[in-house]
Design a protein around this motif. Structure first.
Motif, PDB file in Angstrom:
ATOM      1  N   GLN A 116       1.579  -0.246  -7.464  1.00  0.00           N
ATOM      2  CA  GLN A 116       2.235   1.042  -7.216  1.00  0.00           C
ATOM      3  C   GLN A 116       2.990   1.017  -5.889  1.00  0.00           C
ATOM      4  N   ALA A 117       2.333   0.485  -4.846  1.00  0.00           N
ATOM      5  CA  ALA A 117       2.982   0.428  -3.529  1.00  0.00           C
ATOM      6  C   ALA A 117       4.166  -0.534  -3.561  1.00  0.00           C
ATOM      7  N   ALA A 141       9.525  -2.018   4.005  1.00  0.00           N
ATOM      8  CA  ALA A 141       9.396  -0.569   3.961  1.00  0.00           C
ATOM      9  C   ALA A 141       8.848  -0.037   5.286  1.00  0.00           C
ATOM     10  N   GLN A 142       7.893  -0.768   5.870  1.00  0.00           N
ATOM     11  CA  GLN A 142       7.335  -0.343   7.166  1.00  0.00           C
ATOM     12  C   GLN A 142       8.399  -0.376   8.255  1.00  0.00           C
ATOM     13  N   THR A 147      -8.639  -3.758   2.072  1.00  0.00           N
ATOM     14  CA  THR A 147      -8.319  -3.446   3.471  1.00  0.00           C
ATOM     15  C   THR A 147      -7.046  -2.613   3.609  1.00  0.00           C
ATOM     16  N   ARG A 148      -6.183  -2.654   2.602  1.00  0.00           N
ATOM     17  CA  ARG A 148      -4.930  -1.898   2.702  1.00  0.00           C
ATOM     18  C   ARG A 148      -4.821  -0.815   1.637  1.00  0.00           C
ATOM     19  N   CYS A 149      -5.832  -0.710   0.805  1.00  0.00           N
ATOM     20  CA  CYS A 149      -5.729   0.172  -0.355  1.00  0.00           C
ATOM     21  C   CYS A 149      -6.012   1.619   0.030  1.00  0.00           C
ATOM     22  N   PRO A 150      -5.102   2.532  -0.333  1.00  0.00           N
ATOM     23  CA  PRO A 150      -5.341   3.941  -0.002  1.00  0.00           C
ATOM     24  C   PRO A 150      -6.484   4.562  -0.816  1.00  0.00           C
ATOM     25  N   MET A 151      -6.886   3.918  -1.909  1.00  0.00           N
ATOM     26  CA  MET A 151      -7.915   4.493  -2.776  1.00  0.00           C
ATOM     27  C   MET A 151      -9.267   3.804  -2.623  1.00  0.00           C
ATOM     28  N   ILE A 197       5.429   4.475  -0.907  1.00  0.00           N
ATOM     29  CA  ILE A 197       4.050   4.332  -0.469  1.00  0.00           C
ATOM     30  C   ILE A 197       4.078   3.241   0.589  1.00  0.00           C
ATOM     31  N   VAL A 198       3.994   3.620   1.872  1.00  0.00           N
ATOM     32  CA  VAL A 198       4.040   2.608   2.912  1.00  0.00           C
ATOM     33  C   VAL A 198       2.619   2.125   3.164  1.00  0.00           C
ATOM     34  N   LEU A 199       2.375   0.860   2.828  1.00  0.00           N
ATOM     35  CA  LEU A 199       1.036   0.300   3.009  1.00  0.00           C
ATOM     36  C   LEU A 199       0.765   0.106   4.485  1.00  0.00           C
ATOM     37  N   LYS A 200      -0.468   0.319   4.869  1.00  0.00           N
ATOM     38  CA  LYS A 200      -0.830   0.056   6.257  1.00  0.00           C
ATOM     39  C   LYS A 200      -1.169  -1.409   6.405  1.00  0.00           C
TER      40      LYS A 200
END
Lengths: 333, 328
Positions: free
Chosen positions: B260-261, A193-194, B298-302, B278-281
């Motif tokens: 979800q992501a 996706a990225q 470390t990657r969770c938006p919440m 939802i593009v994870l960082k």
């Protein structure tokens, strides 16, 4: 809507000499790529999608390979260029990224060095200018801490990062065309996706034409504007992405779309199956190549090869029964 | 698949509790300097006749989990009760008997078949190992299984290289079926195959499940395929099981931010109708050094402060829906 093509492939035929005789992996493929367009080339293993891409850049060993047809790019036919002249095209005007970024990167040079190499070969710039450009490219492709990454080796990066490096390298010379051969197949979905988001972004920003080769119809639906479907070395269907998914005309395209487990499919029903397997290129069926696996096939299909013909404004299909299929919809739907 | 509940006994076929598998990383003097926490405190059950799908990205520990349950690799901690008996406590003889009941199908049909053996010999081998039947009975069993997996009797004398990828996977499945197993661990059984062949194999697996009453642990990274074949799904991230639920419940309302992501990044085949991805960082951290607290923080938006400090325990948020997240 078709913008003026930057790349035009006309009747491309690529054959290899092998121990078991001559094999034609790409057989009369034609398509064009508009400026800033994302063209999808879809098909299963052995359909000739990668061979087509590699033929455009003439990456095959030409002692064993013969190319026929034309590949027009900026007013010249790449297939008739002398081998030396191809060097200034590859990586400069047309770039390519591959499925497995680890094997496309040199393990003994740093990332920074490898990207700078592409710039130093094709552009008349100093080392310092090249390095500044590398830094800019790494930032553009979203690599965190680019100053640090420049000095790192490929093994120190993850799969997604390596693919970003490959993309940075492909962008190094501001190529007009990017050929991406299964760029996300080796990556996990969240990383896919990225990378897809990055490619769309770059396509918009840099107006670069992209040929995206993939077997994943989901990826095609999300990023491509036009699609070419290949089967056993030939184009069987070409259409804009919306028509293709709304109304696939070739029985192979239909079968392919129905056989994938879609996110909203009924789990109690068996998956649709395309019977049989793809025949070997050593024993290509007479007539239509899909006939042995096709639910619509009749004697005509088994004896005479259909041409790729226009249907409607935006769709081309290679099938004797396209009109009937168009009228009656899917026979078994 | 959807077998009537009366055929299932209440007791689960396999009950895994607190399973841990750590691989030691040895330093210069042979001392353990670090540990790769491939599977960290995973619990789940397999009900009779169901398919439990295990999804997650590379390195999440899903394959190690499958291999540890079969004791192809020894666990670090935890238990796995098969028919009430702990697999990890079994002696050699018990283990051999257990392996008749639990078989495995591998991802790569090219490297999992011996290229120098004929198909007949490959398929008879499990019977020879377990001392089942006379040579004539073994041969007739092979011929029977060959036709059931969609191959022909004439394939008995062929070698693996004469088959396509899809046919080789059929042979791999046939081999697993030879000893009449109850549970088959399928580790990415269709990932190496083309789309049109994938659907053939998936249909075959479902048909065999109905025919033989098999239970599957189906490990894969392809979410749409796992959704299609599984009754229940577990999601793994960095060695932890972050969520498990009935398939429909999971897809209707994924609870864990990672799930979800993950579900939102699956490309869908409807041009233009794209839902928001939802593009994870960032990337999956190294399992050598997983983040403290919740492994996903470390990657969770919440993520909040508590996520960085405390490992969330699995909670049942709805019937049969378990989530390990501080949000719930």
């Amino acid at each position: 809507m078709q913008a003026k093509p930057v790349l035009e492939v006309k009747n491309l035929r690529t054959s290899f000499r092998t121990e078991r005789g001559k094999v034609t992996a790409v057989d009369g493929v034609s398509f064009s790529l508009g400026k800033g367009e994302v063209l999808g080339v879809v098909g299963e293993s052995g359909c000739g999608k990668s061979a087509t891409a590699q033929s455009i850049l003439r990456l095959f060993d030409e002692t064993y390979t013969t190319h026929e047809g034309e590949v027009w790019f900026e007013g010249q036919d790449l297939l008739s260029l002398p081998a030396a002249a191809m060097h200034s095209v590859r990586g400069n005007h047309i770039s390519m990224i591959f499925q497995d970024p680890l094997s496309s990167l040199n393990p003994v040079y740093t990332i920074g060095n490898q990207i700078a190499e592409a710039i130093l070969i094709h552009k008349n710039v100093s080392r310092r200018e090249a390095n500044a450009r590398v830094l800019e490219l790494l930032k553009l492709t979203g690599i965190p801490a680019p100053e640090k990454r420049m000095g790192e080796y490929p093994h120190e990066l993850s799969g997604g990062m390596r693919q970003r490096v490959m993309i940075a390298m492909a962008l190094a010379c501001e190529s007009k065309v990017l050929i991406a051969d299964e760029p996300t197949t080796a990556l996990d979905v969240t990383i896919q996706a990225q990378i897809m988001a990055l490619m769309e972004d770059l396509n918009e920003k840099l107006d670069m034409g992209i040929i995206l080769i993939t077997h994943d119809l989901g990826v095609v639906a999300e990023v491509c504007s036009r699609v070419v479907v290949m089967y056993l070395g030939q184009v069987v269907e070409e259409a804009d992405v919306v028509s293709l998914f709304a109304r696939p005309l070739h029985p192979y395209t239909q079968g392919l779309m129905k056989s994938i487990a879609q996110m909203d499919c009924d789990r109690s029903q068996p998956l649709h199956v395309i019977e049989g397997t793809v025949p070997s290129l050593h024993s290509v069926p007479a007539g239509c190549r899909f006939a042995p696996r096709c639910p619509f096939a009749d004697d005509l299909c088994r004896t005479r090869m259909p041409e790729l013909e226009q249907h409607g404004d935006s769709q081309k299909v290679r099938c004797w029964h396209a009109e009937t299929i168009l009228r009656e919809g899917n026979a078994d739907a | 698949m959807q077998m009537p509940d009366t055929t299932r006994e209440d007791r689960p076929l396999l009950d895994v509790k607190g399973l841990k598998k750590f691989f030691p990383v040895r330093g210069a003097l042979g001392t353990t300097v670090q540990e790769v926490k491939a599977v960290n405190d995973v619990s789940f059950t397999l009900r009779r006749g169901e398919t439990f799908g295990m999804v997650g990205e590379s390195g999440c520990g899903k394959s190690t989990l499958g291999r540890t349950i079969l004791r192809l690799t020894e666990p670090t901690e935890g238990e796995a009760r098969y028919e009430g008996q702990d697999v990890f406590e079994m002696d050699e003889a018990q283990l051999k008997r257990m392996r008749q009941d639990m078989q495995m199908v591998f991802q790569d049909p090219f490297s999992s078949l011996n290229p120098r053996k004929r198909i007949g010999a490959i398929l008879e081998e499990p019977l020879v190992i377990h001392g089942i039947g006379t040579p004539a009975e073994r041969t007739s069993k092979v011929l029977d299984i060959l036709t059931r997996v969609g191959l022909q009797a004439e394939h008995y004398y062929r070698f693996p290289h004469e088959f396509s990828g899809g046919q080789r996977q059929r042979i791999g499945i046939a081999r697993a079926l030879m000893v009449n197993p109850k549970l088959i661990v399928c580790d990415e059984p269709v990932s190496a195959l083309d789309v049109s062949i994938q659907s053939q194999i998936i249909n075959l697996l479902k048909q065999l499940q109905a025919e033989f009453g098999l239970t599957y642990l189906f490990i894969a990274h392809d979410i749409s395929i796992v959704r299609y074949i599984s009754d229940r799904i577990g999601v793994m991230y960095l060695g932890r099981m972050v969520e498990q639920a009935e398939t429909d419940a999971m897809f209707a309302a994924p609870k864990h931010p990672y799930t979800q992501a993950l579900l939102s990044s699956v490309p869908i085949t409807q041009p233009g109708a794209r839902k928001e991805r939802i593009v994870l960082k960032g990337e999956i951290p190294s399992p050598l050094d997983p983040p403290a607290g919740c492994v996903f923080h470390t990657r969770c938006p919440m993520a909040t402060d508590v996520c960085k400090q405390k490992t969330p325990q699995s909670k049942e948020v709805a019937a049969g829906h378990h989530v390990a997240c501080h949000l719930y």
